[in-house]
Design a protein around this motif. Structure first.
Motif, short mmCIF file in Angstrom:
data_model
loop_
_atom_site.label_atom_id
_atom_site.label_comp_id
_atom_site.label_asym_id
_atom_site.label_seq_id
_atom_site.Cartn_x
_atom_site.Cartn_y
_atom_site.Cartn_z
N PRO A 15 0.82 -1.21 0.00
CA PRO A 15 0.00 0.00 0.00
C PRO A 15 0.86 1.27 0.00
O PRO A 15 1.94 1.28 0.59
N ALA A 45 0.65 5.14 1.10
CA ALA A 45 -0.14 6.15 1.83
C ALA A 45 -0.17 7.46 1.04
O ALA A 45 0.81 7.82 0.37
N ASN A 82 -0.36 11.65 4.82
CA ASN A 82 -1.23 10.85 5.68
C ASN A 82 -0.39 9.83 6.44
O ASN A 82 0.13 8.87 5.87
N LEU A 92 -1.51 8.28 9.33
CA LEU A 92 -2.37 7.51 10.22
C LEU A 92 -2.06 6.02 10.10
O LEU A 92 -1.57 5.56 9.07
N PRO A 93 -2.32 5.25 11.15
CA PRO A 93 -2.05 3.81 11.08
C PRO A 93 -2.91 3.13 10.01
O PRO A 93 -4.03 3.58 9.72
N PRO A 108 -5.48 0.59 8.58
CA PRO A 108 -6.55 -0.30 9.07
C PRO A 108 -6.22 -1.76 8.71
O PRO A 108 -5.35 -2.02 7.88
N TYR A 153 -7.65 -3.96 6.88
CA TYR A 153 -7.74 -4.38 5.47
C TYR A 153 -6.58 -3.85 4.64
O TYR A 153 -6.26 -4.41 3.60
N VAL A 154 -5.96 -2.76 5.08
CA VAL A 154 -4.77 -2.27 4.37
C VAL A 154 -3.56 -3.12 4.76
O VAL A 154 -2.74 -3.49 3.91
N TRP A 161 -7.02 6.43 7.20
CA TRP A 161 -5.91 6.15 6.29
C TRP A 161 -6.38 6.33 4.85
O TRP A 161 -7.45 5.83 4.46
N THR A 162 -5.62 7.06 4.06
CA THR A 162 -5.94 7.22 2.64
C THR A 162 -4.70 6.88 1.82
O THR A 162 -3.57 7.03 2.29
N GLY A 163 -4.93 6.44 0.62
CA GLY A 163 -3.81 6.09 -0.25
C GLY A 163 -4.25 5.11 -1.32
O GLY A 163 -5.44 5.06 -1.67
N VAL A 164 -3.29 4.36 -1.84
CA VAL A 164 -3.56 3.45 -2.95
C VAL A 164 -3.20 2.02 -2.55
O VAL A 164 -2.16 1.79 -1.93
N LEU A 165 -4.07 1.09 -2.88
CA LEU A 165 -3.79 -0.35 -2.76
C LEU A 165 -3.45 -0.83 -4.17
O LEU A 165 -4.35 -1.07 -4.99
N PRO A 166 -2.16 -0.97 -4.49
CA PRO A 166 -1.76 -1.26 -5.88
C PRO A 166 -2.05 -2.70 -6.28
O PRO A 166 -1.91 -3.62 -5.48
#
Lengths: 215, 215
Positions: free
Chosen positions: A192, A194, A198, A200-201, A203, A205-206, B179-184
């Motif tokens: 992943p 971020a 950002n 933040l820890p 979650p 699912y990430v 948490w924000t971002g990309v799951l590649p």
């Protein structure tokens, strides 16, 4: 349970690869983030990719109210197709080379999903993308929902085609000394990334994403 | 160099993601093993997946002479689409979630490839699948070539759409702590599987496959 076989869904090319059972159909859809939809208008046939998900016996899509595809899909029949390429199949002769794949085709007409069902289906889509995330983010506003169309097509007239396993060589080619087998292709989940700033820890699912590198 | 923009290929939805340059188009096709083709007949629109490759400014497909799609494709216009899903984009609000992707759409009509050009294009297809393998296997017989149709469509009327990078949140959502971002997502090459009973050494391109786990 099987889908309804019609003149459109009866597989003619290599019919031994055909599958009409619901379990195969659902698994192919559930493994996909995107489908391709064929529809026609005054400009001829179009093939548009769009995100998809499944609830029960329907495939769902969504988009902006202004989408020319969504407008057109309520007016006429279309064909929705999903394809996963699982590997290259290397045989002893050039023409016996093949690919392993799982594909699903659905024929029919989309209907618009409204009201509470619309909201529930968008939340089901989020659950597919990132289980549990809906409760962590800002939910859709009335304005956002009003600008978005959700549609679904019944999985009634559908067919799947699946090829798996190694090459099928002709008997007269078996003496040819060349490596044969399958070069498998998989969808992989890379680490992943971020968003900038950002910190933040992650979650659950990430975190799980980066531990599931290949599936 | 750019492709020819027409009413059919001008991207209307999120036009900032549109790309009309040849380099982007070629890269998307070259990275694909399969395209989806939309065409229509008396049964309505169909969306059929099929293997594809590129030579110069044409996209090629092949199939059995008996294929209803191949017959139909010489008679009318169609739309060929390729889509790669590169990741899930997680934002602070549900409706700003997105996917990263690269897609290409080509409109036009296929033409049949005959004679020496037909043979050369099938060999180019093998070169894409497994570089150098053509010299190691039994080449196509006259009978096999005669039973197979090769077709190509010019890459003249085409458009690409590409989304990459992180989420684009609304200014008023920036205080939401999630948490924000990309799951590649990537296409991965898993370890080659030799056909049953085949104990011959792996050619270089098979050895290279397992060393290129993710690309």
């Amino acid at each position: 349970m099987t889908t309804h076989s019609t003149a459109r869904t009866r597989v003619r090319r290599i019919p031994t690869n055909a599958a009409y059972d619901t379990a195969t159909l659902h698994a192919i859809i559930d493994d996909a983030y995107v489908c391709h939809i064929a529809f026609s208008d005054d400009g001829g046939p179009h093939c548009i990719p769009t995100a998809c998900w499944r609830e029960g016996d329907h495939l769902y899509i969504h988009g902006s109210n202004g989408s020319r595809m969504l407008k057109r899909l309520t007016e006429d029949e279309c064909c929705v197709t999903i394809t996963h390429v699982d590997g290259l199949v290397l045989a002893r002769s050039a023409f016996n080379h093949s690919m392993n794949y799982r594909s699903a085709m659905v024929y029919g007409r989309f209907e618009v999903v409204e009201g509470e069902a619309k909201k529930a289906s968008m939340e089901a889509f989020m659950e597919k993308l990132a289980a549990g995330r809906q409760a962590e983010v800002r939910g859709g506003s009335d304005k956002e929902y009003a600008a978005t169309t959700v549609m679904r097509i019944p999985l009634a007239e559908a067919a799947c085609k699946v090829r798996k396993g190694g090459p099928e060589d002709d008997a007269e080619d078996m003496a040819i000394e060349v490596w044969t087998g399958v070069l498998p292709l998989r969808r992989a989940q890379a680490a992943p990334i971020a968003a900038e700033g950002n910190t933040l820890p992650q979650p659950a699912y990430v975190q799980a994403w980066q531990h599931n590198t290949i599936y």
